[in-house]
Design a protein around this motif. Structure first.
Motif, PDB file in Angstrom:
ATOM      1  N   LYS A  30       0.828  -1.205   0.000  1.00  0.00           N
ATOM      2  CA  LYS A  30       0.000   0.000   0.000  1.00  0.00           C
ATOM      3  C   LYS A  30       0.864   1.257   0.000  1.00  0.00           C
ATOM      4  N   LEU A  31       1.947   1.233   0.783  1.00  0.00           N
ATOM      5  CA  LEU A  31       2.859   2.375   0.848  1.00  0.00           C
ATOM      6  C   LEU A  31       3.470   2.657  -0.520  1.00  0.00           C
ATOM      7  N   ASN A  32       3.939   1.603  -1.195  1.00  0.00           N
ATOM      8  CA  ASN A  32       4.541   1.766  -2.524  1.00  0.00           C
ATOM      9  C   ASN A  32       3.517   2.260  -3.538  1.00  0.00           C
ATOM     10  N   HIS A  33       2.282   1.763  -3.420  1.00  0.00           N
ATOM     11  CA  HIS A  33       1.226   2.189  -4.349  1.00  0.00           C
ATOM     12  C   HIS A  33       0.914   3.677  -4.174  1.00  0.00           C
ATOM     13  N   GLU A  34       0.853   4.111  -2.916  1.00  0.00           N
ATOM     14  CA  GLU A  34       0.603   5.546  -2.659  1.00  0.00           C
ATOM     15  C   GLU A  34       1.735   6.420  -3.178  1.00  0.00           C
ATOM     16  N   ARG A  35       2.966   5.935  -3.029  1.00  0.00           N
ATOM     17  CA  ARG A  35       4.116   6.699  -3.549  1.00  0.00           C
ATOM     18  C   ARG A  35       4.070   6.814  -5.058  1.00  0.00           C
ATOM     19  N   ARG A  36       3.682   5.725  -5.724  1.00  0.00           N
ATOM     20  CA  ARG A  36       3.586   5.778  -7.198  1.00  0.00           C
ATOM     21  C   ARG A  36       2.502   6.750  -7.640  1.00  0.00           C
ATOM     22  N   LEU A  37       1.371   6.764  -6.898  1.00  0.00           N
ATOM     23  CA  LEU A  37       0.291   7.698  -7.248  1.00  0.00           C
ATOM     24  C   LEU A  37       0.721   9.143  -7.054  1.00  0.00           C
TER      25      LEU A  37
END
Length: 356
Positions: free
Chosen positions: A346-353
């Motif tokens: 989830k953390l990586n997904h938020e960073r990509r967004l």
């Protein structure tokens, strides 16, 4: 809303994040399960006290006649040989010779008379070996499983079995010399310089393979356990998801899957665990009494000897203690690990967004 764990748990996070997740899981598992070890050892120790000149007979399968050491079977993640020399090096976790009438009584009296911290007095030697071993093991498993999925283009059930076996083989091979070194330091209270001389002498006399003494029995138990564990874990997790109409596994699904698969694997590999216990006792004898130690026998000969002395039931000795220890340890470890990976995904997904 329930926390969820991806059915493809290795995706979307880096190896470093997998290592952090598995390391956290190992620490939490040790914190939860170590008090059970401390109580078990104290109950066994009151039958054979750790006073100078008296024999020490602690640990499942350790004979009361074994002098100068105790065998400490740790937390479901790893086994440890904890060596005592005339009771001196056991003071870290063995304090007052209080009399206990049972498990609950031991919990109450240790907490009342020695403080609640005494329930975690066996934690340092556990963490020293369990954390790096678990980090290597779980990270290697995820990487191997994902690689095999990609390489074969298949999602076959044999892939977790193969990846689990190879990952455990690698972890045991890396950790085995460290375990031997730790045993030497405990048995003789060596300084680092003396330890270096001791290791150089052993290598000069018996070759580099001497650093992997006890590797064979460990592999015979841990590799089949790992293969069965991951094979059953993936199957049980998918089955529970289908029964609950879930697209992804929740924390409780991972917890239940870990407990069930750990129990099955523990029962099926129990004869190898009994043999490994005997070999660890021999290793401890050789460290405390190098001259008197008998030459280690092969795994097959040990199994024959145990069967001849105690029957087939002897190969399944310690069934209940092993299941009680392994099932919760596996459940806590895998659910914490999956939760940690979900957090990083989830953390990586938020960073990509945010980067878009």
């Amino acid at each position: 809303m329930a926390e969820k764990t991806s059915l493809s748990p290795g995706g979307g996070i880096t190896p470093l994040q997998q290592m952090l997740a598995s390391g956290t899981g190992a620490i939490l598992t040790s914190l939860f399960v170590t008090p059970l070890d401390v109580v078990k050892i104290r109950l066994q120790a009151q039958r054979t006290p750790f006073s100078k000149g008296n024999p020490v007979g602690a640990g499942r399968g350790a004979p009361a006649s074994t002098p100068g050491k105790c065998f400490l079977y740790c937390n479901g993640l790893m086994d440890h040989l904890y060596v005592c020399q005339n009771g001196n090096s056991c003071t870290a976790w063995y304090k007052a010779p209080t009399h206990f009438t049972g498990t609950l009584d031991a919990f109450v009296k240790i907490t009342r008379y020695e403080g609640i911290r005494s329930l975690w007095s066996g934690l340092p030697p556990t963490l020293v070996m369990a954390v790096p071993a678990t980090v290597i093991y779980f990270t290697t498993y995820d990487q191997l499983r994902d690689y095999l999925h990609t390489w074969t283009g298949s999602r076959g059930h044999y892939i977790p079995l193969l990846a689990g076996a190879l990952a455990r083989l690698g972890a045991v091979t890396v950790i085995s010399p460290l375990e031997l070194i730790r045993t030497k330091m405990q048995s003789r209270q060596l300084s680092y310089r003396e330890l270096g001389v001791c290791i150089q002498s052993a290598v000069a006399q018996d070759g580099w393979l001497s650093l992997w003494r006890g590797w064979g029995p460990t592999v015979l138990r841990d590799v089949p356990f790992s293969a069965l564990y991951w094979f059953n874990y993936e199957l049980v997790r998918m089955w529970l998801c289908r029964q609950a109409w879930l697209d992804e596994a929740t924390f409780m699904v991972s917890f239940a899957s870990g407990a069930i698969s750990g129990t099955v694997a523990a029962v099926l590999t129990l004869p190898f665990d009994v043999v490994k216990t005997q070999r660890q006792i021999e290793l401890g004898d050789s460290e405390v009494h190098p001259v008197a130690a008998s030459k280690p026998s092969s795994t097959w000969l040990l199994m024959q000897r145990i069967r001849a002395e105690s029957g087939t039931r002897g190969l399944f000795a310690g069934f209940l203690p092993r299941v009680i220890k392994v099932a919760p340890a596996c459940a806590i470890m895998i659910s914490t690990y999956e939760f940690g990976k979900t957090f990083f995904q989830k953390l990586n997904h938020e960073r990509r967004l945010r980067g878009l």
